[in-house]
Scaffold this motif. Structure first.
Motif, short mmCIF file in Angstrom:
data_model
loop_
_atom_site.label_atom_id
_atom_site.label_comp_id
_atom_site.label_asym_id
_atom_site.label_seq_id
_atom_site.Cartn_x
_atom_site.Cartn_y
_atom_site.Cartn_z
N ILE A 1 72.55 10.33 40.69
CA ILE A 1 72.13 11.24 41.77
C ILE A 1 72.86 10.87 43.05
N ARG A 2 73.36 11.90 43.75
CA ARG A 2 74.05 11.66 45.02
C ARG A 2 73.05 11.77 46.17
N ILE A 3 73.05 10.73 47.00
CA ILE A 3 72.18 10.71 48.19
C ILE A 3 73.07 10.86 49.42
N PRO A 4 72.75 11.77 50.34
CA PRO A 4 71.57 12.65 50.38
C PRO A 4 71.84 14.05 49.85
N GLU A 5 73.05 14.27 49.28
CA GLU A 5 73.39 15.64 48.89
C GLU A 5 72.40 16.24 47.89
N GLN A 6 72.00 15.44 46.89
CA GLN A 6 71.07 15.94 45.86
C GLN A 6 69.63 15.52 46.11
#
Length: 336
Positions: free
Chosen positions: A261-266
């Motif tokens: 999971i990409r933070i904060p994009e996702q």
């Protein structure tokens, strides 16, 4: 043969009352203090703390019982408390109960047998059964980060409800509405307060509470991993998650990495405590920071107030709530 107080009296020409007053922290004239300390050095006199404790019912030791010694929050508070207590002539005996109620009970019984002058406890047993015997001694008990109904003692903690409310409001102000929470054990006071803050923030903003967005963890790293995985799997619409203690924050970050999971994009995230860990994350994690130095100072101050002013627990309850702060990183996205 070991030197005695009588030997010091003979060497200095002072009375035993004056010598005793010196060793018990009483007022002694400066010239007499110098004589006594010179005699102590010359005679290689050593205080027998065990015998002294039996005679005075004061051992100048404080028992500290905590859930986990490797917990950063606990360790930082213990370090701060020890420094202050040591500067006032008190030693500490620290017991790690491994978040086990039976071990916690055994630790308090051990400290009671050692005749400690007071106990500082971050309790695991939320009913306080482990403290009831020690309470009968009349000696002070100070709780950290908890309150226990039915135990007449002081407590020092942060305003946990407001801490969680501030964190969730931080998300809401940036456009988030589907906000998950990885909370602590439902029976633990701090977890209850933080969950109450989560509910209050949502309700104040007119956002319905969804039970699927709530995960009750166990304040462990693995609990954070599992909580993050469960929330993501069950809530594809979730855009933000608040993790309510340091260990679970570490676990949640592990879960984020393992799921890719990409933070904060996702997913936006706010964690709890340990600024150094937050800085090590990429991107830097936004966190709720507890004033561990302030907690340590307040706990030591309350305990010393009992020991040096009254020598026993007071009948009045003292409860200090310290403020937390949000330290912004780059883990929260602003939604359009």
């Amino acid at each position: 043969m070991a030197a005695t107080m009588k030997d010091i009296a003979r060497r200095t020409g002072l009375g035993l009352a004056t010598i005793s007053s010196y060793f018990n922290g009483g007022n002694v004239r400066e010239k007499n203090r110098i004589k006594i300390e010179e005699a102590i050095e010359e005679l290689h006199y050593e205080v027998n703390e065990v015998a002294r404790g039996l005679k005075t019912n004061a051992t100048r030791t404080i028992g500290v019982v905590i859930p986990e010694l490797n917990n950063t929050f606990c360790a930082e508070i213990i370090t701060g408390m020890e420094d202050i207590l040591r500067s006032h002539g008190y030693a500490t005996i620290v017991c790690d109960c491994r978040t086990d109620k039976k071990l916690e009970q055994e630790a308090v019984e051990f400290l009671t047998r050692r005749r400690v002058d007071g106990i500082i406890n971050m309790p695991v047993d939320e009913e306080g059964n482990h403290l009831k015997r020690f309470q009968k001694t009349g000696k002070p008990i100070v709780l950290i980060d908890r309150k226990i109904q039915g135990i007449n003692c002081d407590s020092v903690l942060v305003d946990n409800k407001k801490a969680a409310e501030d964190a969730v409001r931080y998300f809401i102000e940036r456009g988030h509405r589907n906000i998950g929470i990885i909370g602590g054990p439902e029976e633990v006071f701090t977890a209850q307060e933080r969950m109450a803050g989560y509910y209050k923030a949502l309700e104040s903003a007119g956002i319905p509470v969804s039970e699927s967005l709530i995960w009750h963890g166990d304040y462990t790293i693995q609990g954070g991993v599992r909580g993050l995985e469960e929330l993501v799997q069950n809530n594809p619409e979730m855009t933000a998650v608040f993790v309510t203690n340091y260990e679970m924050t570490m676990g949640a970050m592990i879960g984020v990495n393992e799921l890719g999971i990409r933070i904060p994009e996702q997913l936006s995230m706010i964690g709890f405590d340990n600024l150094q860990f937050a800085r090590a994350c990429n991107p830097k994690l936004t966190i709720v920071a507890q004033p561990t130095d302030g907690i340590a100072k307040e706990v030591a101050k309350v305990m010393l107030n009992h020991l040096e002013n009254t020598g026993e627990a007071s009948g009045e309850l003292f409860s200090e709530k310290l403020e937390t702060e949000i330290i912004a990183g780059k883990s929260v996205r602003v939604l359009v």
